[in-house]
Write a protein that holds these residues in place. Structure first.
Motif, short mmCIF file in Angstrom:
data_model
loop_
_atom_site.label_atom_id
_atom_site.label_comp_id
_atom_site.label_asym_id
_atom_site.label_seq_id
_atom_site.Cartn_x
_atom_site.Cartn_y
_atom_site.Cartn_z
N HIS A 1 6.95 55.49 3.48
CA HIS A 1 8.16 56.18 3.95
C HIS A 1 7.81 57.25 4.97
CE1 HIS A 1 6.75 59.36 1.23
NE2 HIS A 1 6.41 58.35 0.45
N LEU A 2 6.51 57.39 5.29
CA LEU A 2 6.07 58.47 6.19
C LEU A 2 6.32 58.09 7.65
CD1 LEU A 2 2.67 59.24 4.41
CD2 LEU A 2 4.79 60.59 4.27
N PRO A 3 6.57 59.09 8.52
CA PRO A 3 6.78 58.78 9.95
C PRO A 3 5.51 58.22 10.59
CG PRO A 3 7.34 61.09 9.44
CD PRO A 3 6.70 60.53 8.22
N VAL A 4 5.71 57.35 11.58
CA VAL A 4 4.58 56.70 12.26
C VAL A 4 4.65 57.00 13.77
CG1 VAL A 4 3.44 54.50 12.74
CG2 VAL A 4 4.61 54.85 10.55
N VAL A 5 3.57 57.58 14.28
CA VAL A 5 3.49 57.93 15.71
C VAL A 5 2.43 57.05 16.37
CG1 VAL A 5 2.76 59.78 17.29
CG2 VAL A 5 4.25 60.32 15.35
N ILE A 6 2.71 56.66 17.61
CA ILE A 6 1.72 55.89 18.38
C ILE A 6 1.10 56.78 19.45
CG2 ILE A 6 1.43 53.97 20.03
CD1 ILE A 6 1.76 52.97 17.17
N ASP A 7 -0.23 56.68 19.59
CA ASP A 7 -0.97 57.40 20.62
C ASP A 7 -1.53 56.37 21.60
OD1 ASP A 7 -3.02 58.49 22.16
OD2 ASP A 7 -4.04 59.48 20.50
N PRO A 8 -0.78 56.10 22.70
CA PRO A 8 -1.24 55.08 23.65
C PRO A 8 -2.37 55.60 24.55
CG PRO A 8 0.82 56.04 24.40
CD PRO A 8 0.50 56.70 23.11
N SER A 9 -2.60 56.90 24.56
CA SER A 9 -3.63 57.48 25.43
C SER A 9 -5.02 57.11 24.93
CB SER A 9 -3.49 59.01 25.49
OG SER A 9 -2.19 59.37 25.91
N HIS A 10 -5.31 57.44 23.65
CA HIS A 10 -6.63 57.08 23.11
C HIS A 10 -6.73 55.58 22.87
CE1 HIS A 10 -6.48 61.40 22.38
NE2 HIS A 10 -7.78 61.35 22.57
N ALA A 11 -5.59 54.94 22.62
CA ALA A 11 -5.62 53.50 22.33
C ALA A 11 -6.10 52.70 23.54
CB ALA A 11 -4.24 53.03 21.89
N SER A 12 -5.65 53.08 24.74
CA SER A 12 -6.06 52.30 25.91
C SER A 12 -7.17 52.98 26.69
CB SER A 12 -4.85 52.07 26.84
OG SER A 12 -4.41 53.32 27.36
N GLY A 13 -7.14 54.31 26.76
CA GLY A 13 -8.17 55.03 27.52
C GLY A 13 -7.95 54.96 29.02
N ILE A 14 -6.83 54.36 29.44
CA ILE A 14 -6.57 54.14 30.87
C ILE A 14 -5.17 54.68 31.18
CG2 ILE A 14 -6.32 52.36 32.67
CD1 ILE A 14 -8.12 50.56 30.85
N ALA A 15 -5.10 55.67 32.08
CA ALA A 15 -3.82 56.35 32.32
C ALA A 15 -2.70 55.37 32.70
CB ALA A 15 -4.00 57.42 33.40
N ARG A 16 -3.01 54.39 33.57
CA ARG A 16 -1.93 53.50 34.03
C ARG A 16 -1.42 52.56 32.93
NH1 ARG A 16 -6.61 51.50 35.98
NH2 ARG A 16 -7.02 49.29 35.67
N PHE A 17 -2.13 52.47 31.83
CA PHE A 17 -1.66 51.64 30.71
C PHE A 17 -0.77 52.41 29.74
CE2 PHE A 17 -5.21 48.16 30.51
CZ PHE A 17 -5.01 47.91 31.87
N VAL A 18 -0.72 53.72 29.92
CA VAL A 18 0.01 54.54 28.94
C VAL A 18 1.52 54.23 29.00
CG1 VAL A 18 0.63 56.91 28.30
CG2 VAL A 18 -1.75 56.33 28.81
N LYS A 19 2.04 54.02 30.22
CA LYS A 19 3.47 53.72 30.33
C LYS A 19 3.84 52.40 29.63
CE LYS A 19 5.85 53.08 34.38
NZ LYS A 19 6.64 53.57 35.54
N PRO A 20 3.20 51.28 30.01
CA PRO A 20 3.60 50.03 29.32
C PRO A 20 3.37 50.07 27.81
CG PRO A 20 1.67 49.66 30.75
CD PRO A 20 2.23 51.00 31.09
N MET A 21 2.31 50.70 27.38
CA MET A 21 2.04 50.75 25.93
C MET A 21 3.04 51.67 25.22
SD MET A 21 -0.38 48.66 25.22
CE MET A 21 0.48 47.64 26.36
N SER A 22 3.49 52.72 25.92
CA SER A 22 4.51 53.60 25.33
C SER A 22 5.82 52.84 25.17
CB SER A 22 4.77 54.83 26.21
OG SER A 22 3.60 55.59 26.32
N TYR A 23 6.14 52.03 26.18
CA TYR A 23 7.37 51.24 26.11
C TYR A 23 7.30 50.26 24.93
CZ TYR A 23 8.70 52.88 30.82
OH TYR A 23 9.05 53.66 31.89
N ALA A 24 6.15 49.61 24.81
CA ALA A 24 5.99 48.65 23.70
C ALA A 24 6.10 49.37 22.36
CB ALA A 24 4.63 47.95 23.82
N ALA A 25 5.50 50.55 22.30
CA ALA A 25 5.53 51.32 21.04
C ALA A 25 6.97 51.71 20.70
CB ALA A 25 4.66 52.57 21.17
#
Ligand code: PEP
Ligand code: MN
Length: 335
Positions: free
Chosen positions: A263-287
């Motif tokens: 029941h706990l909140p779940v946050v996604i960190d696309p920055s450390h997950a991809s390590g590539i700045a230009r991937f942060v936008k698409p991965m944030s959208y997916a998240a």
């Protein structure tokens, strides 16, 4: 929990095991088949070490039916947990938050500038590392206590609650005015630290370890909760796989899986997950599309000069775009 006994199990040893289990307040429901004798254990089996029973020469196998975590388990707490992160900023149960800011606090100008920028874009929580867990002892280790002072200054200027990582329980006194304490991936299983954080009443931002299973992440949350603090936020930040093109592999199934199990909140960190700045936008959208309760995104006013994690940091204007897109997705899903 199910215990399968060996066919030729010595009766005297079976009796000893039975007695031992009953002493643990468990009742045993036995079913005897042609080839197998099976015990169904009823009661709280969370304290039972399955490996210990499996290692006995009279035992064929042991299976858990219920999860070993109770307080983090949705079965015992069907409603989403909603946590106040400070200043009435809620997360969970439909409340979404952006945790944004630099990987490391580097100077007063940097943290104040980034804090103001991310706030303007819609982030309510300022993240920034003061104590940094770096792979190399020669790399920048963070500004430490001075970094915390600068974060508190940024909080004073912007009114944003701050989220920053603790690496050692002996530093807890320094974290008195910190709103949300982060436990980094490398410390997810630092059980002594988790126990101490369980004795505080601050929200704990718990990141998934580099190679931790969901169950291990939830057991770490359980450590904090079992010690009295139920304000835990789970964070998926990418796991180690065979793939090396990205820094880590974002395991987005974390969102539906953790929501199902907990029941706990779940946050996604696309920055450390991809390590590539230009991937942060698409991965944030997916998240956002996957239904997460928030995003943690690294933002720097001058990524090329960042003292840590520059390649994955967004510039403030890029973060602004991400928030706009994520909000569109969240709104579309509400319709
Ligand atoms: C961080 O948030 O800057 C960090 C060090 O993250 P992680 O523990 O996920 O590597
Ligand atoms: Mn970082």
């Amino acid at each position: 929990m199910i215990v399968i006994l060996k066919n030729n199990a010595e009766q005297q040893k079976v009796e000893i095991l039975k007695q031992w289990l009953e002493n643990q307040q468990l009742s045993i429901h036995e079913s005897v088949g042609e080839y197998q004798r099976v015990w169904g254990l009823v009661g709280d089996t969370s304290r039972i070490d399955t490996d210990l029973i499996e290692g006995l020469d009279i035992v064929e196998g042991v299976r858990r039916i219920s999860e070993p975590y109770k307080q983090a388990n949705r079965k015992f707490h069907p409603d989403d947990t909603v946590i106040d992160l400070g200043g009435g900023n809620l997360i969970g149960g439909g409340h979404f938050q952006y945790f944004a800011g630099p990987c490391s606090v580097e100077s007063e100008e940097q943290i104040i500038e980034v804090a103001k920028a991310v706030k303007k874009s819609g982030a309510n929580i300022l993240r920034g590392g003061a104590f940094k867990p770096r792979t190399s002892p020669y790399a920048f280790q963070g500004m430490r206590a001075e970094g915390l002072r600068l974060l508190l200054l940024a909080k004073e200027v912007t009114g944003m609650p701050i989220c920053t990582e603790i690496m050692d329980a002996s530093h807890l006194d320094l974290f008195e005015e910190v709103d949300i304490i982060q436990v980094g991936a490398r410390n997810m299983q630092n059980f002594e630290l988790l126990k101490e954080l369980g004795k505080t009443d601050k929200p704990i931002f718990l990141k998934r370890g580099l190679s931790a299973t969901f169950q291990e992440l939830l057991m770490s949350a359980e450590y904090i909760m079992a010690n009295g603090n139920s304000k835990v936020i789970l964070c998926e930040r990418g796991i180690r796989t065979f793939e090396t093109a990205t820094r880590n592999t974002l395991d987005l199934s974390a969102v539906p899986m953790l929501h199902e199990k907990s029941h706990l909140p779940v946050v996604i960190d696309p920055s450390h997950a991809s390590g590539i700045a230009r991937f942060v936008k698409p991965m944030s959208y997916a998240a956002a599309a996957s239904g997460c309760d928030g995003l943690m995104i690294e933002v720097h006013n001058d990524p090329a000069k960042a003292l840590s994690d520059g390649p994955q940091a967004l510039r403030p204007e890029e973060f602004d775009e991400v928030v706009k897109g994520v909000e569109k997705i969240r709104n579309a899903l509400k319709d």
